[in-house]
Scaffold this motif. Structure first.
Motif, mmCIF file in Angstrom:
data_model
loop_
_atom_site.group_PDB
_atom_site.id
_atom_site.type_symbol
_atom_site.label_atom_id
_atom_site.label_comp_id
_atom_site.label_asym_id
_atom_site.label_seq_id
_atom_site.Cartn_x
_atom_site.Cartn_y
_atom_site.Cartn_z
ATOM 1 N N TRP A 286 -16.700 -31.360 44.360
ATOM 2 C CA TRP A 286 -15.914 -30.741 43.308
ATOM 3 C C TRP A 286 -15.307 -31.833 42.431
ATOM 4 C CZ3 TRP A 286 -14.275 -31.748 48.118
ATOM 5 C CH2 TRP A 286 -13.005 -32.295 48.298
ATOM 6 N N THR A 287 -14.844 -31.414 41.269
ATOM 7 C CA THR A 287 -14.219 -32.342 40.330
ATOM 8 C C THR A 287 -12.718 -32.117 40.329
ATOM 9 O OG1 THR A 287 -16.184 -32.428 38.926
ATOM 10 C CG2 THR A 287 -14.103 -33.099 37.934
ATOM 11 N N TRP A 288 -12.005 -33.166 40.649
ATOM 12 C CA TRP A 288 -10.536 -33.151 40.595
ATOM 13 C C TRP A 288 -10.118 -33.642 39.231
ATOM 14 C CZ3 TRP A 288 -6.951 -37.528 42.387
ATOM 15 C CH2 TRP A 288 -5.615 -37.098 42.407
ATOM 16 N N ARG A 289 -9.502 -32.787 38.467
ATOM 17 C CA ARG A 289 -9.020 -33.175 37.137
ATOM 18 C C ARG A 289 -7.575 -33.642 37.285
ATOM 19 N NH1 ARG A 289 -13.023 -29.618 36.579
ATOM 20 N NH2 ARG A 289 -14.550 -30.048 34.922
ATOM 21 N N ALA A 290 -7.445 -34.916 37.551
ATOM 22 C CA ALA A 290 -6.145 -35.502 37.856
ATOM 23 C C ALA A 290 -5.445 -35.936 36.578
ATOM 24 C CB ALA A 290 -6.333 -36.701 38.769
ATOM 25 N N SER A 291 -4.219 -35.511 36.409
ATOM 26 C CA SER A 291 -3.461 -35.977 35.260
ATOM 27 C C SER A 291 -3.199 -37.470 35.392
ATOM 28 C CB SER A 291 -2.136 -35.217 35.144
ATOM 29 O OG SER A 291 -1.244 -35.630 36.162
ATOM 30 N N LEU A 292 -3.055 -38.139 34.266
ATOM 31 C CA LEU A 292 -2.764 -39.566 34.288
ATOM 32 C C LEU A 292 -1.464 -39.830 35.038
ATOM 33 C CD1 LEU A 292 -3.672 -40.585 30.620
ATOM 34 C CD2 LEU A 292 -5.165 -40.384 32.619
ATOM 35 N N ALA A 293 -0.494 -38.945 34.856
ATOM 36 C CA ALA A 293 0.802 -39.128 35.519
ATOM 37 C C ALA A 293 0.672 -39.013 37.032
ATOM 38 C CB ALA A 293 1.810 -38.103 34.988
ATOM 39 N N SER A 294 -0.136 -38.052 37.502
ATOM 40 C CA SER A 294 -0.261 -37.879 38.951
ATOM 41 C C SER A 294 -1.035 -39.032 39.581
ATOM 42 C CB SER A 294 -0.925 -36.537 39.283
ATOM 43 O OG SER A 294 -2.279 -36.518 38.860
ATOM 44 N N LEU A 295 -2.057 -39.528 38.879
ATOM 45 C CA LEU A 295 -2.796 -40.674 39.401
ATOM 46 C C LEU A 295 -1.888 -41.895 39.538
ATOM 47 C CD1 LEU A 295 -6.268 -40.562 37.619
ATOM 48 C CD2 LEU A 295 -5.857 -40.526 40.085
ATOM 49 N N TRP A 296 -1.111 -42.151 38.503
ATOM 50 C CA TRP A 296 -0.233 -43.311 38.582
ATOM 51 C C TRP A 296 0.853 -43.107 39.638
ATOM 52 C CZ3 TRP A 296 -0.641 -48.083 38.113
ATOM 53 C CH2 TRP A 296 0.493 -48.902 38.171
ATOM 54 N N ALA A 297 1.345 -41.883 39.775
ATOM 55 C CA ALA A 297 2.365 -41.600 40.791
ATOM 56 C C ALA A 297 1.839 -41.903 42.182
ATOM 57 C CB ALA A 297 2.813 -40.145 40.696
ATOM 58 N N PHE B 126 -2.370 -54.657 37.640
ATOM 59 C CA PHE B 126 -2.908 -53.404 38.170
ATOM 60 C C PHE B 126 -2.687 -52.273 37.169
ATOM 61 C CE2 PHE B 126 -3.007 -49.610 40.783
ATOM 62 C CZ PHE B 126 -3.923 -49.881 41.791
ATOM 63 N N ARG B 127 -1.502 -52.206 36.595
ATOM 64 C CA ARG B 127 -1.222 -51.165 35.606
ATOM 65 C C ARG B 127 -2.104 -51.328 34.380
ATOM 66 N NH1 ARG B 127 2.002 -46.391 34.455
ATOM 67 N NH2 ARG B 127 0.796 -45.743 32.653
ATOM 68 N N ARG B 128 -2.336 -52.566 33.959
ATOM 69 C CA ARG B 128 -3.213 -52.812 32.814
ATOM 70 C C ARG B 128 -4.629 -52.331 33.120
ATOM 71 N NH1 ARG B 128 -2.267 -57.687 32.567
ATOM 72 N NH2 ARG B 128 -4.112 -58.537 33.597
ATOM 73 N N GLY B 129 -5.126 -52.643 34.323
ATOM 74 C CA GLY B 129 -6.454 -52.178 34.717
ATOM 75 C C GLY B 129 -6.530 -50.673 34.784
ATOM 76 N N PHE B 130 -5.478 -50.054 35.277
ATOM 77 C CA PHE B 130 -5.405 -48.588 35.331
ATOM 78 C C PHE B 130 -5.491 -47.988 33.930
ATOM 79 C CE2 PHE B 130 -2.738 -44.773 35.054
ATOM 80 C CZ PHE B 130 -3.293 -43.960 36.029
ATOM 81 N N ASP B 131 -4.696 -48.512 33.009
ATOM 82 C CA ASP B 131 -4.686 -47.975 31.639
ATOM 83 C C ASP B 131 -6.047 -48.156 30.967
ATOM 84 O OD1 ASP B 131 -2.051 -47.186 31.867
ATOM 85 O OD2 ASP B 131 -1.247 -49.010 30.936
ATOM 86 N N GLU B 132 -6.673 -49.319 31.186
ATOM 87 C CA GLU B 132 -7.979 -49.568 30.568
ATOM 88 C C GLU B 132 -9.024 -48.586 31.088
ATOM 89 O OE1 GLU B 132 -9.097 -53.582 31.212
ATOM 90 O OE2 GLU B 132 -7.526 -54.435 29.905
ATOM 91 N N LEU B 133 -9.028 -48.340 32.394
ATOM 92 C CA LEU B 133 -10.016 -47.437 32.966
ATOM 93 C C LEU B 133 -9.760 -46.005 32.530
ATOM 94 C CD1 LEU B 133 -12.457 -47.009 34.751
ATOM 95 C CD2 LEU B 133 -10.928 -46.914 36.739
ATOM 96 N N CYS B 134 -8.491 -45.616 32.479
ATOM 97 C CA CYS B 134 -8.179 -44.255 32.038
ATOM 98 C C CYS B 134 -8.554 -44.040 30.575
ATOM 99 C CB CYS B 134 -6.697 -43.960 32.259
ATOM 100 S SG CYS B 134 -6.252 -43.754 34.005
ATOM 101 N N ARG C 107 -10.983 -54.445 36.820
ATOM 102 C CA ARG C 107 -10.504 -54.646 35.451
ATOM 103 C C ARG C 107 -9.236 -55.496 35.419
ATOM 104 N NH1 ARG C 107 -12.452 -51.158 31.376
ATOM 105 N NH2 ARG C 107 -14.197 -49.877 32.097
ATOM 106 N N ALA C 108 -8.455 -55.415 36.511
ATOM 107 C CA ALA C 108 -7.205 -56.171 36.582
ATOM 108 C C ALA C 108 -7.411 -57.590 37.085
ATOM 109 C CB ALA C 108 -6.226 -55.445 37.495
ATOM 110 N N GLY C 109 -8.627 -57.913 37.540
ATOM 111 C CA GLY C 109 -8.879 -59.232 38.103
ATOM 112 C C GLY C 109 -8.248 -59.416 39.466
ATOM 113 N N LEU C 110 -8.109 -58.320 40.217
ATOM 114 C CA LEU C 110 -7.500 -58.348 41.543
ATOM 115 C C LEU C 110 -8.567 -58.089 42.597
ATOM 116 C CD1 LEU C 110 -4.363 -56.169 40.741
ATOM 117 C CD2 LEU C 110 -4.400 -58.661 41.051
ATOM 118 N N VAL C 111 -8.389 -58.652 43.768
ATOM 119 C CA VAL C 111 -9.303 -58.425 44.888
ATOM 120 C C VAL C 111 -8.658 -57.406 45.815
ATOM 121 C CG1 VAL C 111 -10.535 -59.446 46.824
ATOM 122 C CG2 VAL C 111 -10.215 -60.760 44.712
ATOM 123 N N PRO C 112 -9.188 -56.177 45.904
ATOM 124 C CA PRO C 112 -8.540 -55.154 46.729
ATOM 125 C C PRO C 112 -8.640 -55.477 48.207
ATOM 126 C CG PRO C 112 -10.660 -54.379 45.949
ATOM 127 C CD PRO C 112 -10.407 -55.688 45.248
#
Length: 262
Positions: free
Chosen positions: A196-207, A231-239, A153-158
């Motif tokens: 299992w499903t990890w219910r990760a808070s947005l804050a913890s994922l970004w941290a 990267f942050r923009r892609g993160f926000d869009e996916l979240c 989403r960020a247009g980056l190549v990992p």
């Protein structure tokens, strides 16, 4: 996007605090299965190799095990000493553990053998210091897919990460894991899967990303300011797509191997 070979150690440099508020809770997902497989401690000794912040060791201690941690990353040990001051955590790591042969009744390694430079050598070392049982876990489905989509989403190549030589690597599947630890000399190996499903808070994922945790964090650290903004923009869009309330439910699968050291 996973750390391999030489990247495995540097991927965790200075990440103890960020790991503690993010992936530490994810990695506890295998705790119930490991405890069920190994049974009550009843005073028996247990060494956890790559013990991180000692969160898993605290669970074993509550089940009556006499626990010791072994962790090479100073920032992880600092968090462990603060959060679990009653648990001894020794400086050390694979493939050369600072313990004599058969020092502990049971030895565990939770999501460690998927990071080391020589998985079989490391699995043999786990068995060397165990008297009765040895257990380890690896990812079959890890958080990597989430971060790859962030990059898309960020247009980056990992970064792909350095891969192990074929003669050292193994299939990151339940069957491949069983074959690898059997090759390493474990006997009576039983391998199961846990999802299992990890219910990760947005804050913890970004941290985890901003704090440099694992392959995604290492990649984020390598970016220039423009790349980090993307990267942050892609993160926000996916979240925005995946979040339920203030958390993202992420399904994970681990392979759990339990055997005898010889």
């Amino acid at each position: 996007m996973r750390s391999r070979a030489g990247e495995a150690v540097k991927a965790w440099n200075g990440t103890g605090e960020a790991y503690a508020v993010s992936y530490a809770s994810l990695c506890l997902g295998t705790g119930p299965q490991l405890i069920a497989a190994l049974g009550p401690g009843e005073g028996r000794t247990l060494l956890d190799v790559g013990s991180g912040t000692s969160a898993l060791l605290a669970e074993f201690a509550r089940e009556g095990w006499a626990v010791t941690g072994c962790e090479p990353e100073p920032s992880m040990r600092a968090v462990a000493e603060r959060e679990h001051p009653d648990i001894v955590c020794v400086d050390g790591g694979l493939p050369d553990l600072p313990f004599a042969q058969e020092s502990f009744d049971t030895v565990t390694a939770n999501f460690v053998l998927n990071h080391v430079a020589d998985p079989r050598e490391s699995a043999r070392e786990l068995a060397r210091v165990a008297r009765q049982r040895v257990a380890a876990t690896i990812w079959v489905q890890s958080p990597s897919w989430f971060w790859r989509e962030v990059c898309d989403r960020a247009g980056l190549v990992p970064a792909e990460g350095e891969r192990l030589p074929p003669e050292r690597d193994f299939a990151r599947t339940t069957a491949g894991f069983a074959e690898m630890v059997t090759d390493a000399g474990w006997r009576g190996v039983q391998v199961s899967e846990s999802t299992w499903t990890w219910r990760a808070s947005l804050a913890s994922l970004w941290a985890s990303a901003e704090g440099g945790v694992a392959g995604a964090g290492l990649f984020y650290r390598s970016l220039d300011p423009a790349g980090r903004s993307a990267f942050r923009r892609g993160f926000d869009e996916l979240c925005d797509v995946l979040a339920v309330g203030d958390a993202v439910p992420l399904e994970h699968t681990a392979a759990i191997a339990v055997g005898e050291p010889r």
